[in-house]
Write an enzyme that holds these catalytic residues in place. Structure first.
Site, PDB file in Angstrom:
ATOM      1  N   LYS A   1      10.274 -17.163   1.887  1.00  0.00           N
ATOM      2  CA  LYS A   1       9.269 -17.831   1.057  1.00  0.00           C
ATOM      3  C   LYS A   1       8.595 -16.787   0.187  1.00  0.00           C
ATOM      4  O   LYS A   1       7.755 -16.007   0.638  1.00  0.00           O
ATOM      5  CB  LYS A   1       8.202 -18.548   1.889  1.00  0.00           C
TER       6      LYS A   1
ATOM      7  N   GLY B   1       1.484  -9.376   3.516  1.00  0.00           N
ATOM      8  CA  GLY B   1       0.430 -10.026   2.752  1.00  0.00           C
ATOM      9  C   GLY B   1      -0.926  -9.618   3.283  1.00  0.00           C
ATOM     10  O   GLY B   1      -1.072  -8.556   3.907  1.00  0.00           O
ATOM     11  N   SER B   2      -1.917 -10.455   3.066  1.00  0.00           N
ATOM     12  CA  SER B   2      -3.281 -10.081   3.424  1.00  0.00           C
ATOM     13  C   SER B   2      -3.519 -10.164   4.929  1.00  0.00           C
ATOM     14  O   SER B   2      -2.851 -10.922   5.640  1.00  0.00           O
ATOM     15  CB  SER B   2      -4.261 -11.003   2.701  1.00  0.00           C
ATOM     16  N   THR B   3      -4.505  -9.422   5.381  1.00  0.00           N
ATOM     17  CA  THR B   3      -4.882  -9.448   6.793  1.00  0.00           C
ATOM     18  C   THR B   3      -5.355 -10.842   7.187  1.00  0.00           C
ATOM     19  O   THR B   3      -5.046 -11.329   8.280  1.00  0.00           O
ATOM     20  CB  THR B   3      -5.983  -8.381   7.028  1.00  0.00           C
TER      21      THR B   3
ATOM     22  N   GLY C   1      -2.395 -12.968   7.708  1.00  0.00           N
ATOM     23  CA  GLY C   1      -1.705 -12.445   8.890  1.00  0.00           C
ATOM     24  C   GLY C   1      -2.327 -12.973  10.176  1.00  0.00           C
ATOM     25  O   GLY C   1      -1.630 -13.376  11.117  1.00  0.00           O
TER      26      GLY C   1
ATOM     27  N   GLU D   1       2.725  -7.009   8.048  1.00  0.00           N
ATOM     28  CA  GLU D   1       2.421  -5.832   7.214  1.00  0.00           C
ATOM     29  C   GLU D   1       1.278  -6.270   6.322  1.00  0.00           C
ATOM     30  O   GLU D   1       1.479  -7.072   5.410  1.00  0.00           O
ATOM     31  CB  GLU D   1       3.627  -5.459   6.335  1.00  0.00           C
TER      32      GLU D   1
ATOM     33  N   CYS E   1      -0.538  -2.050  -1.344  1.00  0.00           N
ATOM     34  CA  CYS E   1      -1.139  -2.038   0.001  1.00  0.00           C
ATOM     35  C   CYS E   1      -1.577  -0.634   0.383  1.00  0.00           C
ATOM     36  O   CYS E   1      -2.597  -0.458   1.035  1.00  0.00           O
ATOM     37  CB  CYS E   1      -0.157  -2.601   1.019  1.00  0.00           C
TER      38      CYS E   1
ATOM     39  N   GLU F   1     -10.744  -4.133   0.752  1.00  0.00           N
ATOM     40  CA  GLU F   1      -9.562  -3.916  -0.090  1.00  0.00           C
ATOM     41  C   GLU F   1      -9.781  -4.622  -1.426  1.00  0.00           C
ATOM     42  O   GLU F   1      -9.833  -5.845  -1.485  1.00  0.00           O
ATOM     43  CB  GLU F   1      -8.319  -4.485   0.598  1.00  0.00           C
TER      44      GLU F   1
HETATM   45  P1  NAD Z   1      -1.500 -13.370   0.742  1.00  0.00           P
HETATM   46  O1  NAD Z   1      -1.758 -13.115   2.181  1.00  0.00           O
HETATM   47  O2  NAD Z   1      -2.431 -14.202  -0.024  1.00  0.00           O
HETATM   48  O3  NAD Z   1      -0.073 -14.073   0.566  1.00  0.00           O
HETATM   49  C1  NAD Z   1       1.105 -13.499   1.103  1.00  0.00           C
HETATM   50  C2  NAD Z   1       2.124 -14.613   1.347  1.00  0.00           C
HETATM   51  O4  NAD Z   1       1.591 -15.479   2.369  1.00  0.00           O
HETATM   52  C3  NAD Z   1       2.385 -15.497   0.124  1.00  0.00           C
HETATM   53  O5  NAD Z   1       3.746 -15.830   0.074  1.00  0.00           O
HETATM   54  C4  NAD Z   1       1.532 -16.721   0.412  1.00  0.00           C
HETATM   55  O6  NAD Z   1       2.002 -17.894  -0.209  1.00  0.00           O
HETATM   56  C5  NAD Z   1       1.663 -16.818   1.931  1.00  0.00           C
HETATM   57  N1  NAD Z   1       0.596 -17.590   2.569  1.00  0.00           N
HETATM   58  C6  NAD Z   1      -0.692 -17.739   2.162  1.00  0.00           C
HETATM   59  N2  NAD Z   1      -1.347 -18.584   2.994  1.00  0.00           N
HETATM   60  C7  NAD Z   1      -0.459 -18.983   3.952  1.00  0.00           C
HETATM   61  C8  NAD Z   1      -0.525 -19.854   5.067  1.00  0.00           C
HETATM   62  N3  NAD Z   1      -1.648 -20.529   5.363  1.00  0.00           N
HETATM   63  N4  NAD Z   1       0.572 -20.016   5.829  1.00  0.00           N
HETATM   64  C9  NAD Z   1       1.723 -19.368   5.535  1.00  0.00           C
HETATM   65  N5  NAD Z   1       1.855 -18.537   4.466  1.00  0.00           N
HETATM   66  C10 NAD Z   1       0.777 -18.334   3.691  1.00  0.00           C
HETATM   67  O7  NAD Z   1      -1.303 -11.933   0.087  1.00  0.00           O
HETATM   68  P2  NAD Z   1      -0.976 -11.580  -1.427  1.00  0.00           P
HETATM   69  O8  NAD Z   1      -2.202 -11.797  -2.247  1.00  0.00           O
HETATM   70  O9  NAD Z   1       0.295 -12.253  -1.836  1.00  0.00           O
HETATM   71  O10 NAD Z   1      -0.640 -10.030  -1.315  1.00  0.00           O
HETATM   72  C11 NAD Z   1      -1.639  -9.058  -1.294  1.00  0.00           C
HETATM   73  C12 NAD Z   1      -1.850  -8.544   0.103  1.00  0.00           C
HETATM   74  O11 NAD Z   1      -0.609  -8.089   0.639  1.00  0.00           O
HETATM   75  C13 NAD Z   1      -2.775  -7.348   0.145  1.00  0.00           C
HETATM   76  O12 NAD Z   1      -3.689  -7.495   1.200  1.00  0.00           O
HETATM   77  C14 NAD Z   1      -1.823  -6.187   0.407  1.00  0.00           C
HETATM   78  O13 NAD Z   1      -2.419  -5.075   1.019  1.00  0.00           O
HETATM   79  C15 NAD Z   1      -0.790  -6.822   1.262  1.00  0.00           C
HETATM   80  N6  NAD Z   1       0.461  -6.050   1.249  1.00  0.00           N
HETATM   81  C16 NAD Z   1       0.783  -5.327   2.362  1.00  0.00           C
HETATM   82  C17 NAD Z   1       1.945  -4.549   2.376  1.00  0.00           C
HETATM   83  C18 NAD Z   1       2.333  -3.743   3.602  1.00  0.00           C
HETATM   84  O14 NAD Z   1       3.486  -3.331   3.679  1.00  0.00           O
HETATM   85  N7  NAD Z   1       1.442  -3.509   4.539  1.00  0.00           N
HETATM   86  C19 NAD Z   1       2.766  -4.523   1.250  1.00  0.00           C
HETATM   87  C20 NAD Z   1       2.406  -5.282   0.133  1.00  0.00           C
HETATM   88  C21 NAD Z   1       1.246  -6.046   0.156  1.00  0.00           C
END
Ligand code: NAD
Length: 502
Positions: free
Chosen positions: A195, A248-250, A253, A271, A306, A405
């Site tokens: 996804k 994605g975001s904490t 997560g 991550e 990130c 962040e």
């Molecule tokens: P996000 O958490 O908003 O979204 C990430 C993914 O999760 C997207 O595909 C989104 O559609 C999905 N998502 C959102 N809500 C969901 C739910 N309720 N159920 C299932 N899936 C859901 O993050 P973002 O804005 O896309 O990315 C930015 C974040 O990602 C930052 O916090 C960044 O630090 C982190 N990031 C971490 C790493 C790492 O390797 N640690 C790498 C890149 C980005």
């Protein structure tokens, strides 16, 4: 030669190629490109111009259920999960070759979708391709174990694929984060449902076309574009998904861990975010070079990284001199058209993120930090979303810009007097993704490295590493590891077989 076949080099070449692109906008389920059953679509917008690029299928629970059913079927059939690893290797190497062939187009899709400079996207493609190749090449070189037993028994420890893996990825490195997930998951023999972020779905759908061409068996790799709270949540709550691998975001997560608990206790690898400290000691060799690196550590990819080095901790004896050098370096890192190979920074991914970054900057000023440069939106005549390098000095850990962040081009500078103080400040964060330190004193380097509570430590560099190095965080930066052969371990299960011998 058509714009799609010429190797793009100049700004005009990339613009011509962008004009000639055609987008796949449908979901990829069971080897077919299909609209969402509801017929609903969502817009994907080029943040550098404000133009709508395409309307993409907005998947939801019915698409998730169909994809999971086909993924399970494929897994049970065994024509991927149980074939010789060397055969999976061949198919994945074909996929990597196709990605290589189409790397300019894939890079362009990411740039148009989320605004990063095209040169940066080309770097991502190199990373993504090398990840698929690394996992393909590794999978037929991993052995199981035989336990040290007596003669009357044989203990075998086998590694088996998990089953159905759902990979949910963000928009900041769309195709590279995808490769970091699907490379090891597919190589290990799982069926994978990807996804992509709703902010950057286009390269994932092009990748699906390439996977089809590479001959991955039906149902082994599927792509569901759509929102997190719809299709993402349906995958996370499924009773028939065995593993969620998430970047994605904490905040999201944490939600995914809850969903796993509410459903089938699927494995969850996270991550997540970061607020990474970059420690500069007065004894480092070349302050000019370190300042350029420190600026790039935060301004690369518009700060939407990130592991952005967003907290710069500088020994007070050189602090003012060093900040001046950072400001000089920042001046050369201004945002511009992402299709121009000369642009160091591109556009911010969307208006929500743009507004959030500007709000953090406003709070920084209100909370008493000293704004040294930047802070105002720029290039507005383009119709796009651009924020220049922004540097705050005199930041404290209590301020929002010192603690949270921002995920934008905003650098917070802190001062320290002693090594102990620097370590305490560095570790004073809910996150533990990356940390850097610059020094020529090997004793100090070893002391500080050991005490930094962080998944990655960069010594006299920022963000170095290749496929041989695991990548992931501690604390609320997550629990998983992408890259290296350790990531393959996450996508397989240990089976203990004890044979009684007579
Ligand atoms: P996000 O958490 O908003 O979204 C990430 C993914 O999760 C997207 O595909 C989104 O559609 C999905 N998502 C959102 N809500 C969901 C739910 N309720 N159920 C299932 N899936 C859901 O993050 P973002 O804005 O896309 O990315 C930015 C974040 O990602 C930052 O916090 C960044 O630090 C982190 N990031 C971490 C790493 C790492 O390797 N640690 C790498 C890149 C980005």
């Amino acid at each position: 030669m058509s714009a799609m076949h010429k190797v793009p080099e100049s700004h005009a070449d990339w613009q011509a190629m962008a004009g000639a692109l055609r987008f796949e906008t449908r979901a990829f389920i069971n080897d077919a490109f299909v609209d969402a059953s509801s017929g609903v679509t969502f817009e994907t917008v080029n943040p550098a111009t404000g133009d709508v690029l395409a309307r993409v299928a907005s998947c939801d629970a019915p698409e998730a259920e169909a994809a999971i059913r086909h993924a399970r079927q494929a897994f049970n059939t065994g024509n991927w999960s149980r074939i010789a690893p060397s055969e999976r290797k061949r198919a994945l190497l074909r996929l990597a070759d196709l990605m290589e062939c189409h790397k300019h187009e894939l890079a362009l899709l990411d740039t148009l979708d989320m605004g990063k400079p095209v040169t940066s996207s080309m770097g991502d493609m190199a990373g993504a391709i090398s990840c698929i190749r690394y996992n393909a090449e590794t999978i037929d070189k991993l052995y199981g174990e035989v336990a040290p037993t007596g003669e009357d028994s044989l203990g075998m420890i086998l590694r088996e694929p998990l089953g159905v893996v759902a990979s949910i990825v963000p928009w900041n490195f769309p195709l590279m984060m995808t490769a970091w997930k699907i490379g090891p998951a597919l190589a290990a023999g799982n069926s994978v449902i990807l996804k992509p972020s709703e902010k950057s779905p286009l390269s994932a759908l092009r990748l699906a076309q390439l996977a089809l061409e590479a001959g991955l068996p039906t149902g082994v790799f599927q792509v569901l574009p759509g929102y997190g709270h719809t299709v993402g949540q349906a995958l996370a709550l499924s009773m028939d998904v065995d593993c969620l691998s998430f970047t994605g975001s904490t905040q999201v997560g944490k939600l995914l861990m809850q969903f796993a608990g509410q459903s089938n206790l699927k494995r969850v690898y996270l991550e997540c975010g970061g607020k990474s400290p970059n420690l500069v000691f007065a004894d480092c060799k070349d302050l000019d070079a370190v300042a350029t690196n420190a600026a790039a550590a935060i301004f690369h990819n518009q700060g939407e990284v990130c592991i952005a080095g967003s907290r710069l901790l500088v020994e007070n004896s050189v602090r003012e001199t060093f900040i001046e050098k950072v400001l000089e370096a920042a001046e050369t890192m201004q945002p511009g058209d992402p299709l121009d190979p000369a642009s160091f920074m591109g556009a911010i991914v969307d208006r929500t993120q743009y507004q959030s970054i500007l709000d953090y900057i406003r709070r920084g000023v209100e909370e008493g930090a000293h704004l040294r440069v930047g802070g105002e939106a720029t290039n507005e005549e383009s119709g796009g979303l651009f924020i220049p390098p922004t540097v705050f000095d005199g930041v404290t850990p209590q301020m929002a810009i010192g603690r949270e962040e921002v995920f934008g081009p905003v650098l917070s500078v802190f001062g320290f007097d002693t090594e102990e103080e620097a370590i305490t400040m560095a570790n004073d964060s809910q996150y533990g993704l990356a940390a850097g330190l610059w020094s020529q004193d090997i004793d100090r380097i070893m002391r500080v490295t050991r005490r930094l509570h962080s998944g990655q430590v960069y010594v006299n560099n920022w963000a170095g590493g290749d496929m041989t190095m695991p990548f992931g965080g501690v604390k609320q930066s997550g629990n998983g590891r992408d890259k290296s052969h350790h990531s393959l371990e996450e996508y397989s299960e240990l089976k203990s077989v004890w044979m009684a011998l007579t």
